[in-house]
Design a protein around this motif. Structure first.
Motif, PDB file in Angstrom:
ATOM      1  N   TRP A  47       0.843  -1.186   0.000  1.00  0.00           N
ATOM      2  CA  TRP A  47       0.000   0.000   0.000  1.00  0.00           C
ATOM      3  C   TRP A  47       0.881   1.238   0.000  1.00  0.00           C
ATOM      4  CZ3 TRP A  47      -5.316  -0.157  -0.250  1.00  0.00           C
ATOM      5  CH2 TRP A  47      -5.927  -1.393   0.016  1.00  0.00           C
ATOM      6  N   GLN A  48       0.374   2.303  -0.569  1.00  0.00           N
ATOM      7  CA  GLN A  48       1.101   3.575  -0.547  1.00  0.00           C
ATOM      8  C   GLN A  48       0.091   4.709  -0.393  1.00  0.00           C
ATOM      9  OE1 GLN A  48       4.699   3.806  -2.908  1.00  0.00           O
ATOM     10  NE2 GLN A  48       4.014   5.760  -3.778  1.00  0.00           N
ATOM     11  N   ILE A  49       0.393   5.639   0.499  1.00  0.00           N
ATOM     12  CA  ILE A  49      -0.486   6.786   0.747  1.00  0.00           C
ATOM     13  C   ILE A  49       0.309   8.063   0.502  1.00  0.00           C
ATOM     14  CG2 ILE A  49      -1.860   8.020   2.464  1.00  0.00           C
ATOM     15  CD1 ILE A  49      -2.463   5.396   3.806  1.00  0.00           C
ATOM     16  N   GLU A  50      -0.222   8.923  -0.369  1.00  0.00           N
ATOM     17  CA  GLU A  50       0.423  10.187  -0.705  1.00  0.00           C
ATOM     18  C   GLU A  50      -0.535  11.324  -0.363  1.00  0.00           C
ATOM     19  OE1 GLU A  50       1.682   9.951  -4.779  1.00  0.00           O
ATOM     20  OE2 GLU A  50       2.437   7.912  -4.542  1.00  0.00           O
ATOM     21  N   THR A  51      -0.142  12.190   0.565  1.00  0.00           N
ATOM     22  CA  THR A  51      -1.042  13.207   1.087  1.00  0.00           C
ATOM     23  C   THR A  51      -0.480  14.613   0.891  1.00  0.00           C
ATOM     24  OG1 THR A  51      -1.917  11.710   2.771  1.00  0.00           O
ATOM     25  CG2 THR A  51      -2.213  14.057   3.157  1.00  0.00           C
ATOM     26  N   GLY A  52      -1.304  15.481   0.326  1.00  0.00           N
ATOM     27  CA  GLY A  52      -0.973  16.893   0.269  1.00  0.00           C
ATOM     28  C   GLY A  52      -1.398  17.549   1.572  1.00  0.00           C
ATOM     29  N   LEU A  53      -0.446  17.881   2.412  1.00  0.00           N
ATOM     30  CA  LEU A  53      -0.791  18.466   3.707  1.00  0.00           C
ATOM     31  C   LEU A  53      -1.528  19.783   3.518  1.00  0.00           C
ATOM     32  CD1 LEU A  53       2.556  17.710   5.572  1.00  0.00           C
ATOM     33  CD2 LEU A  53       0.424  16.381   5.596  1.00  0.00           C
ATOM     34  N   ALA A  54      -1.036  20.611   2.602  1.00  0.00           N
ATOM     35  CA  ALA A  54      -1.686  21.882   2.294  1.00  0.00           C
ATOM     36  C   ALA A  54      -1.307  22.311   0.886  1.00  0.00           C
ATOM     37  CB  ALA A  54      -1.282  22.960   3.300  1.00  0.00           C
ATOM     38  N   ASP A  66      -8.888  35.669  -6.439  1.00  0.00           N
ATOM     39  CA  ASP A  66      -9.380  34.321  -6.148  1.00  0.00           C
ATOM     40  C   ASP A  66      -8.312  33.526  -5.406  1.00  0.00           C
ATOM     41  OD1 ASP A  66     -11.708  34.891  -7.626  1.00  0.00           O
ATOM     42  OD2 ASP A  66     -10.728  34.266  -9.488  1.00  0.00           O
ATOM     43  N   THR A  67      -8.719  32.860  -4.333  1.00  0.00           N
ATOM     44  CA  THR A  67      -7.798  32.001  -3.590  1.00  0.00           C
ATOM     45  C   THR A  67      -8.416  30.622  -3.410  1.00  0.00           C
ATOM     46  OG1 THR A  67      -8.651  32.652  -1.413  1.00  0.00           O
ATOM     47  CG2 THR A  67      -6.826  33.951  -2.322  1.00  0.00           C
ATOM     48  N   SER A  68      -7.552  29.625  -3.251  1.00  0.00           N
ATOM     49  CA  SER A  68      -7.994  28.253  -3.015  1.00  0.00           C
ATOM     50  C   SER A  68      -7.072  27.617  -1.983  1.00  0.00           C
ATOM     51  CB  SER A  68      -7.961  27.444  -4.312  1.00  0.00           C
ATOM     52  OG  SER A  68      -8.223  26.068  -4.054  1.00  0.00           O
ATOM     53  N   LEU A  69      -7.660  26.914  -1.031  1.00  0.00           N
ATOM     54  CA  LEU A  69      -6.891  26.182  -0.023  1.00  0.00           C
ATOM     55  C   LEU A  69      -7.430  24.761   0.047  1.00  0.00           C
ATOM     56  CD1 LEU A  69      -4.808  26.017   2.282  1.00  0.00           C
ATOM     57  CD2 LEU A  69      -6.632  26.783   3.838  1.00  0.00           C
ATOM     58  N   VAL A  70      -6.559  23.793  -0.166  1.00  0.00           N
ATOM     59  CA  VAL A  70      -6.916  22.371  -0.108  1.00  0.00           C
ATOM     60  C   VAL A  70      -6.086  21.729   0.992  1.00  0.00           C
ATOM     61  CG1 VAL A  70      -6.978  20.183  -1.350  1.00  0.00           C
ATOM     62  CG2 VAL A  70      -7.469  22.317  -2.570  1.00  0.00           C
ATOM     63  N   LEU A  71      -6.749  21.022   1.889  1.00  0.00           N
ATOM     64  CA  LEU A  71      -6.069  20.340   2.986  1.00  0.00           C
ATOM     65  C   LEU A  71      -6.340  18.840   2.917  1.00  0.00           C
ATOM     66  CD1 LEU A  71      -6.884  22.718   6.000  1.00  0.00           C
ATOM     67  CD2 LEU A  71      -4.836  22.712   4.547  1.00  0.00           C
ATOM     68  N   GLY A  72      -5.274  18.063   2.980  1.00  0.00           N
ATOM     69  CA  GLY A  72      -5.413  16.622   3.124  1.00  0.00           C
ATOM     70  C   GLY A  72      -5.757  15.838   1.877  1.00  0.00           C
ATOM     71  N   GLU A  73      -5.586  16.414   0.673  1.00  0.00           N
ATOM     72  CA  GLU A  73      -5.856  15.614  -0.526  1.00  0.00           C
ATOM     73  C   GLU A  73      -4.958  14.373  -0.511  1.00  0.00           C
ATOM     74  OE1 GLU A  73      -5.853  15.758  -5.414  1.00  0.00           O
ATOM     75  OE2 GLU A  73      -5.266  17.529  -4.277  1.00  0.00           O
ATOM     76  N   THR A  74      -5.559  13.206  -0.631  1.00  0.00           N
ATOM     77  CA  THR A  74      -4.827  11.957  -0.432  1.00  0.00           C
ATOM     78  C   THR A  74      -5.088  10.966  -1.558  1.00  0.00           C
ATOM     79  OG1 THR A  74      -4.889  12.197   1.980  1.00  0.00           O
ATOM     80  CG2 THR A  74      -4.506   9.985   1.115  1.00  0.00           C
ATOM     81  N   THR A  75      -4.009  10.361  -2.047  1.00  0.00           N
ATOM     82  CA  THR A  75      -4.097   9.271  -3.013  1.00  0.00           C
ATOM     83  C   THR A  75      -3.695   7.981  -2.317  1.00  0.00           C
ATOM     84  OG1 THR A  75      -3.552  10.742  -4.857  1.00  0.00           O
ATOM     85  CG2 THR A  75      -3.325   8.383  -5.229  1.00  0.00           C
ATOM     86  N   ILE A  76      -4.592   7.001  -2.342  1.00  0.00           N
ATOM     87  CA  ILE A  76      -4.328   5.689  -1.750  1.00  0.00           C
ATOM     88  C   ILE A  76      -4.088   4.703  -2.886  1.00  0.00           C
ATOM     89  CG2 ILE A  76      -5.227   3.859  -0.274  1.00  0.00           C
ATOM     90  CD1 ILE A  76      -7.065   6.000   0.979  1.00  0.00           C
ATOM     91  N   ASP A  89      -8.146   8.815  -5.385  1.00  0.00           N
ATOM     92  CA  ASP A  89      -7.723  10.129  -4.907  1.00  0.00           C
ATOM     93  C   ASP A  89      -8.937  10.848  -4.324  1.00  0.00           C
ATOM     94  OD1 ASP A  89      -5.598  12.461  -5.041  1.00  0.00           O
ATOM     95  OD2 ASP A  89      -7.480  13.292  -5.804  1.00  0.00           O
ATOM     96  N   VAL A  90      -8.812  11.297  -3.071  1.00  0.00           N
ATOM     97  CA  VAL A  90      -9.922  11.970  -2.392  1.00  0.00           C
ATOM     98  C   VAL A  90      -9.451  13.311  -1.830  1.00  0.00           C
ATOM     99  CG1 VAL A  90     -11.082   9.823  -1.801  1.00  0.00           C
ATOM    100  CG2 VAL A  90      -9.424  10.777  -0.215  1.00  0.00           C
ATOM    101  N   THR A  91     -10.349  14.282  -1.815  1.00  0.00           N
ATOM    102  CA  THR A  91     -10.074  15.598  -1.236  1.00  0.00           C
ATOM    103  C   THR A  91     -11.090  15.836  -0.117  1.00  0.00           C
ATOM    104  OG1 THR A  91      -9.262  16.463  -3.337  1.00  0.00           O
ATOM    105  CG2 THR A  91      -9.891  18.075  -1.671  1.00  0.00           C
ATOM    106  N   PRO A  92     -10.688  15.654   1.147  1.00  0.00           N
ATOM    107  CA  PRO A  92     -11.648  15.765   2.241  1.00  0.00           C
ATOM    108  C   PRO A  92     -12.137  17.180   2.516  1.00  0.00           C
ATOM    109  CG  PRO A  92      -9.438  15.408   3.094  1.00  0.00           C
ATOM    110  CD  PRO A  92      -9.358  15.239   1.605  1.00  0.00           C
TER     111      PRO A  92
END
Length: 266
Positions: A47-54, A66-76, A89-92
């Motif tokens: 298994w491999q988990i790749e997470t964009g912290l911010a 325009d601004t965008s902030l994504v937290l925790g986007e994760t690919t399992i 890939d999920v974006t919580p």
């Protein structure tokens, strides 16, 4: 007969353990960082988990900000074979804001979900590696954050290791089938990424890339482009930290995007 079976089971367990150990000895190969996609896949049974912290971006145009902030986007990811894996890939959580003269809008919530599969066409140890990487987007984001439409595409990651040097090249041509702006149909879009990687030492690597996107919506073609840079650091063979910055090259692209993340193989 019983002893033969015992020996067979022991041999199988030994082979499985040896294969797992060999995979663990190889440094993790993640799709992060950067917009290019490497041709490698997750080792079979891992298994491999790749997470964009911010991930934060800013775009200014015509008096609008325009601004965008994504937290925790994760690919399992899960390795099916030595040359293929499946991924989700999920974006919580994400938050967007738009403001200008006389107005201010914002939205928050979950993002869309992407289902993907990687299939290597060449040997993992070949100097030139090619992979097929199809995906399907499931529209789980609310309309203020997404278009509410199913979409799909195909990426073809291509890696080339420059012999007797710490440098490598990556190309990631991509063709997508995306929803029309008016929501009444679909049309083609294309993405191209070209990057150069530098393996500074056993743990540190740097990369620079040029990214471009062409969206042929019936209402009008949109072009985006950026110049990007990233850094990745191996904490261990199974853990990688990364960070990067992207800079827009035209008015349709966010002026700046900053991000950081972590990847872990199990």
């Amino acid at each position: 007969m019983m002893g033969g079976r015992t020996h067979l089971v022991a041999a199988l367990l030994l082979c499985a353990g040896t294969a797992a150990a060999a995979a663990d000895e190889q440094p993790i190969c993640a799709d992060r960082p950067g917009k290019s996609t490497p041709a490698c896949t997750v080792p079979a049974g891992h298994w491999q988990i790749e997470t964009g912290l911010a991930d934060w971006s800013l775009q200014k145009a015509g008096g609008e900000r325009d601004t965008s902030l994504v937290l925790g986007e994760t690919t399992i990811k899960y390795g099916l074979t030595d040359r293929s894996d499946i991924e989700v890939d999920v974006t919580p959580w994400q938050h967007t804001t738009s403001r200008g003269p006389g107005f201010r809008e914002s939205a928050s919530g979950i993002g869309d979900i992407n289902l993907m599969m990687k299939q290597e066409l060449t040997s993992p140890d070949a100097r030139l590696q090619v992979t097929l990487f199809p995906y399907v987007k499931i529209p789980t984001a609310k309309h203020s954050l997404g278009n509410g439409k199913w979409e799909s595409g195909l990426l073809v990651p291509i890696d080339y290791a420059i012999g007797k040097s710490p440098f490598s090249m990556e190309l990631t041509p991509e063709v997508d089938w995306v929803a029309d702006a008016d929501g009444r149909g679909h049309h083609a879009a294309m993405v191209q990424v070209a990057s150069v990687g530098w393996q500074v030492n056993a743990k540190l690597s740097l990369s620079a890339e040029i990214w471009g996107q062409w969206d042929w919506d019936p209402a009008g073609t949109t072009r985006q482009a950026s110049a990007d840079g990233s850094v990745a650091y191996l904490v261990s063979n199974s853990v990688q930290l990364d960070a990067g910055a992207n800079f827009g090259l035209n008015r349709n692209t966010p002026d700046v995007e900053l991000y950081a993340g972590v990847s872990k193989r199990f």
